[in-house]
Design a protein around this motif. Structure first.
Motif, mmCIF file in Angstrom:
data_model
loop_
_atom_site.group_PDB
_atom_site.id
_atom_site.type_symbol
_atom_site.label_atom_id
_atom_site.label_comp_id
_atom_site.label_asym_id
_atom_site.label_seq_id
_atom_site.Cartn_x
_atom_site.Cartn_y
_atom_site.Cartn_z
ATOM 1 N N ARG A 50 0.822 -1.215 0.000
ATOM 2 C CA ARG A 50 0.000 0.000 0.000
ATOM 3 C C ARG A 50 0.852 1.260 0.000
ATOM 4 O O ARG A 50 0.501 2.243 -0.643
ATOM 5 N N LEU A 51 1.985 1.236 0.697
ATOM 6 C CA LEU A 51 2.883 2.381 0.667
ATOM 7 C C LEU A 51 3.459 2.584 -0.734
ATOM 8 O O LEU A 51 3.528 3.712 -1.225
ATOM 9 N N LYS A 52 3.865 1.486 -1.358
ATOM 10 C CA LYS A 52 4.412 1.588 -2.714
ATOM 11 C C LYS A 52 3.377 2.172 -3.661
ATOM 12 O O LYS A 52 3.690 3.035 -4.483
ATOM 13 N N GLU A 53 2.164 1.731 -3.527
ATOM 14 C CA GLU A 53 1.066 2.221 -4.359
ATOM 15 C C GLU A 53 0.831 3.717 -4.128
ATOM 16 O O GLU A 53 0.641 4.477 -5.073
ATOM 17 N N GLY A 54 0.862 4.143 -2.888
ATOM 18 C CA GLY A 54 0.604 5.540 -2.565
ATOM 19 C C GLY A 54 1.782 6.464 -2.829
ATOM 20 O O GLY A 54 1.611 7.612 -3.231
ATOM 21 N N LEU A 55 2.998 5.965 -2.608
ATOM 22 C CA LEU A 55 4.181 6.797 -2.783
ATOM 23 C C LEU A 55 4.612 6.927 -4.244
ATOM 24 O O LEU A 55 5.258 7.912 -4.606
ATOM 25 N N GLY A 56 4.282 5.951 -5.070
ATOM 26 C CA GLY A 56 4.720 5.966 -6.469
ATOM 27 C C GLY A 56 4.437 7.278 -7.192
ATOM 28 O O GLY A 56 5.365 7.919 -7.716
ATOM 29 N N PRO A 57 3.183 7.731 -7.226
ATOM 30 C CA PRO A 57 2.889 8.991 -7.912
ATOM 31 C C PRO A 57 3.576 10.199 -7.271
ATOM 32 O O PRO A 57 4.002 11.115 -7.976
ATOM 33 N N LEU A 58 3.718 10.196 -5.955
ATOM 34 C CA LEU A 58 4.371 11.305 -5.267
ATOM 35 C C LEU A 58 5.854 11.365 -5.609
ATOM 36 O O LEU A 58 6.414 12.449 -5.814
ATOM 37 N N VAL A 59 6.492 10.207 -5.691
ATOM 38 C CA VAL A 59 7.909 10.152 -6.046
ATOM 39 C C VAL A 59 8.111 10.640 -7.477
ATOM 40 O O VAL A 59 8.990 11.467 -7.737
ATOM 41 N N ARG A 60 7.293 10.157 -8.394
ATOM 42 C CA ARG A 60 7.435 10.586 -9.789
ATOM 43 C C ARG A 60 7.253 12.095 -9.920
ATOM 44 O O ARG A 60 8.006 12.768 -10.631
ATOM 45 N N LEU A 61 6.270 12.652 -9.217
ATOM 46 C CA LEU A 61 6.031 14.090 -9.259
ATOM 47 C C LEU A 61 7.238 14.862 -8.712
ATOM 48 O O LEU A 61 7.710 15.828 -9.328
ATOM 49 N N ALA A 62 7.755 14.438 -7.581
ATOM 50 C CA ALA A 62 8.891 15.126 -6.973
ATOM 51 C C ALA A 62 10.128 15.053 -7.864
ATOM 52 O O ALA A 62 10.870 16.029 -7.992
ATOM 53 N N LEU A 63 10.357 13.904 -8.505
ATOM 54 C CA LEU A 63 11.532 13.754 -9.357
ATOM 55 C C LEU A 63 11.416 14.556 -10.645
ATOM 56 O O LEU A 63 12.429 14.907 -11.251
ATOM 57 N N ARG A 64 10.200 14.871 -11.049
ATOM 58 C CA ARG A 64 9.998 15.733 -12.224
ATOM 59 C C ARG A 64 10.134 17.203 -11.852
ATOM 60 O O ARG A 64 10.018 18.066 -12.707
ATOM 61 N N GLY A 65 10.345 17.483 -10.579
ATOM 62 C CA GLY A 65 10.493 18.862 -10.135
ATOM 63 C C GLY A 65 9.206 19.445 -9.596
ATOM 64 O O GLY A 65 9.162 20.603 -9.206
ATOM 65 N N GLY A 66 8.161 18.646 -9.553
ATOM 66 C CA GLY A 66 6.888 19.112 -9.012
ATOM 67 C C GLY A 66 6.844 18.902 -7.510
ATOM 68 O O GLY A 66 7.812 18.486 -6.894
ATOM 69 N N GLY A 67 5.705 19.202 -6.948
ATOM 70 C CA GLY A 67 5.532 19.002 -5.513
ATOM 71 C C GLY A 67 5.974 20.175 -4.681
ATOM 72 O O GLY A 67 5.916 20.137 -3.456
ATOM 73 N N GLY A 68 6.433 21.217 -5.350
ATOM 74 C CA GLY A 68 6.805 22.428 -4.620
ATOM 75 C C GLY A 68 7.926 22.190 -3.629
ATOM 76 O O GLY A 68 8.854 21.442 -3.888
ATOM 77 N N HIS A 69 7.807 22.834 -2.493
ATOM 78 C CA HIS A 69 8.852 22.779 -1.469
ATOM 79 C C HIS A 69 8.375 22.038 -0.234
ATOM 80 O O HIS A 69 8.791 22.341 0.885
ATOM 81 N N SER A 70 7.497 21.062 -0.423
ATOM 82 C CA SER A 70 6.989 20.315 0.725
ATOM 83 C C SER A 70 8.110 19.478 1.340
ATOM 84 O O SER A 70 9.059 19.090 0.648
ATOM 85 N N PRO A 71 8.006 19.184 2.625
ATOM 86 C CA PRO A 71 9.008 18.324 3.265
ATOM 87 C C PRO A 71 9.095 16.953 2.589
ATOM 88 O O PRO A 71 10.189 16.397 2.473
ATOM 89 N N LEU A 72 7.968 16.432 2.137
ATOM 90 C CA LEU A 72 7.996 15.125 1.477
ATOM 91 C C LEU A 72 8.754 15.203 0.163
ATOM 92 O O LEU A 72 9.604 14.354 -0.121
ATOM 93 N N SER A 73 8.488 16.216 -0.654
ATOM 94 C CA SER A 73 9.205 16.361 -1.922
ATOM 95 C C SER A 73 10.700 16.534 -1.686
ATOM 96 O O SER A 73 11.517 15.955 -2.407
ATOM 97 N N ALA A 74 11.056 17.328 -0.691
ATOM 98 C CA ALA A 74 12.466 17.525 -0.376
ATOM 99 C C ALA A 74 13.118 16.212 0.048
ATOM 100 O O ALA A 74 14.242 15.902 -0.366
ATOM 101 N N ARG A 75 12.409 15.423 0.845
ATOM 102 C CA ARG A 75 12.948 14.128 1.299
ATOM 103 C C ARG A 75 13.099 13.167 0.130
ATOM 104 O O ARG A 75 14.101 12.454 0.038
ATOM 105 N N ILE A 76 12.146 13.154 -0.761
ATOM 106 C CA ILE A 76 12.224 12.288 -1.944
ATOM 107 C C ILE A 76 13.441 12.657 -2.769
ATOM 108 O O ILE A 76 14.207 11.784 -3.203
#
Length: 103
Positions: free
Chosen positions: A29-55
């Motif tokens: 379930r974590l892999k399923e939920g984190l997948g889109p967030l990781v892809r977004l952060a690696l594309r430079g999206g996600g702004g400056h959230s702590p999660l995006s920065a950690r990714i």
């Protein structure tokens, strides 16, 4: 996760007590939920959230020297492993980034 849906919290509790089946389901379930967030952060999206920065931090560490990019799946898997490791170690919290995961 909505206030009435505490299934991730229940899985985390069971996984923290050594339930292998719960840990496997939580990882899925974590892999399923984190997948889109990781892809977004690696594309430079996600702004400056702590999660995006950690990714992005995990991605920089996972990249081979001279590599132009790191695979999103590898970053996602690393994050899942770290979250589960902290749960198994009995951490009181896996950090605020878990609160942003929705399934």
């Amino acid at each position: 996760m909505t206030p009435t849906d505490n299934s991730l919290e229940e899985l985390a509790g069971r996984a923290g007590q050594g339930d292998a089946a719960a840990a496997a389901e939580l990882r899925r379930r974590l892999k399923e939920g984190l997948g889109p967030l990781v892809r977004l952060a690696l594309r430079g999206g996600g702004g400056h959230s702590p999660l995006s920065a950690r990714i992005r931090q995990v991605a920089r560490r996972a990249a081979s020297p001279g590599a132009e990019r790191v695979e999103a799946d590898a970053v996602r898997d690393t994050l899942c492993t770290r979250i589960l490791g902290r749960i198994r170690a009995g951490a009181r919290s896996v950090g605020p980034e878990l609160d942003t995961v929705t399934c």
